[in-house]
Design an enzyme around this catalytic site. Structure first.
Site, mmCIF file in Angstrom:
data_model
loop_
_atom_site.group_PDB
_atom_site.id
_atom_site.type_symbol
_atom_site.label_atom_id
_atom_site.label_comp_id
_atom_site.label_asym_id
_atom_site.label_seq_id
_atom_site.Cartn_x
_atom_site.Cartn_y
_atom_site.Cartn_z
ATOM 1 C CB CYS A 184 -0.961 0.164 1.271
ATOM 2 S SG CYS A 184 -2.044 -1.197 1.160
HETATM 3 C C1 BEZ Z 1 0.513 -4.615 1.833
HETATM 4 O O1 BEZ Z 1 -0.024 -3.657 1.477
HETATM 5 O O2 BEZ Z 1 1.802 -5.089 1.680
HETATM 6 C C2 BEZ Z 1 -0.396 -5.642 2.372
HETATM 7 C C3 BEZ Z 1 -1.779 -5.292 2.960
HETATM 8 C C4 BEZ Z 1 -2.558 -6.124 3.610
HETATM 9 C C5 BEZ Z 1 -2.494 -7.561 3.197
HETATM 10 C C6 BEZ Z 1 -1.086 -7.903 2.617
HETATM 11 C C7 BEZ Z 1 -0.240 -6.855 2.339
#
Ligand code: BEZ
Length: 211
Positions: free
Chosen positions: A45
């Site tokens: 994210c």
């Molecule tokens: C991420 O943004 O890295 C992420 C967010 C939720 C679950 C897995 C990865």
């Protein structure tokens, strides 16, 4: 049945990093991209929000307003924004909706319970100036999206909203476009007096119309 292409994008009120908004008023006459990400302070994210901020001038040039969403509270957005600026080299230049009670996430079907009961998937809605949904995408948490692809789709949507053309596979702005089957050869002759390139009677290419 979730929201589909052609539906009116539901209106809502929400707290964002740029103050309280009513979505339709905030969109005004612009195109819009509403996208969710699963959670603040997560690696993928963080890169997605940085990538989107870097493309800010490209969205602006296309008259597109971008808004992100996660089910985290507003104070967490403010704290995480500092990390995004530090690690991605760009400050956020679009609002982030704080949706801890999942009001907007539920309205837009951004929570897919068989993926996660609590976190949104990576949804994208492209909305036109009439507030109609023109594109929906859903990616899993593990896969960061390609925001250049979202710009590419917007280029196609904006062109095809003005002209009776469609864009072929892997098309990008400036490439030849396809005359839609609804336009007869007779009508095509009036629209394209210079002619077209036909590979089959139904597969007719012309240079992309200007403007
Ligand atoms: C991420 O943004 O890295 C992420 C967010 C939720 C679950 C897995 C990865």
């Amino acid at each position: 049945m979730g929201l589909q292409i052609g539906d009116t994008a539901p209106d809502f009120e929400a707290e964002t990093t740029e103050g309280k908004i009513r979505f339709h008023d905030w969109l005004g006459d612009s195109w819009g991209v509403l996208f969710s990400h699963p959670k603040n302070f997560t690696p993928v994210c963080t890169t997605e929000l940085g990538a989107t901020a870097k493309l800010g001038p490209e969205f602006q040039r296309r008259n597109v307003k971008v808004i992100g969403l996660s089910v985290d509270p507003l104070d967490a957005h403010a704290e995480w924004s500092k990390d995004i600026e530090e690690t991605q080299g760009t400050a956020l230049n679009f609002p982030l909706i704080a949706d801890p009670d999942r009001k907007v996430a539920d309205l837009y079907g951004m929570i897919h319970p068989n993926a996660s009961d609590t976190l949104t998937v990576r949804s994208v809605f492209v909305i036109d100036p009439d507030k109609k949904i023109k594109l929906t995408l859903n990616y899993p948490a593990s896969t960061g999206r390609n925001f250049d692809e979202i710009l590419r789709v917007i280029d196609s949507l904006q062109l095809t909203s003005q002209h009776q053309v469609a864009t072929p596979a892997n098309w990008k702005s400036g490439d030849e476009v396809i005359i839609v089957p609804a336009v007869s050869d007779e009508d095509a002759k009036k629209k394209y007096p210079e002619g077209w390139r036909a590979e089959k009677p139904y597969l007719r290419y012309v240079p992309a119309p200007k403007g």
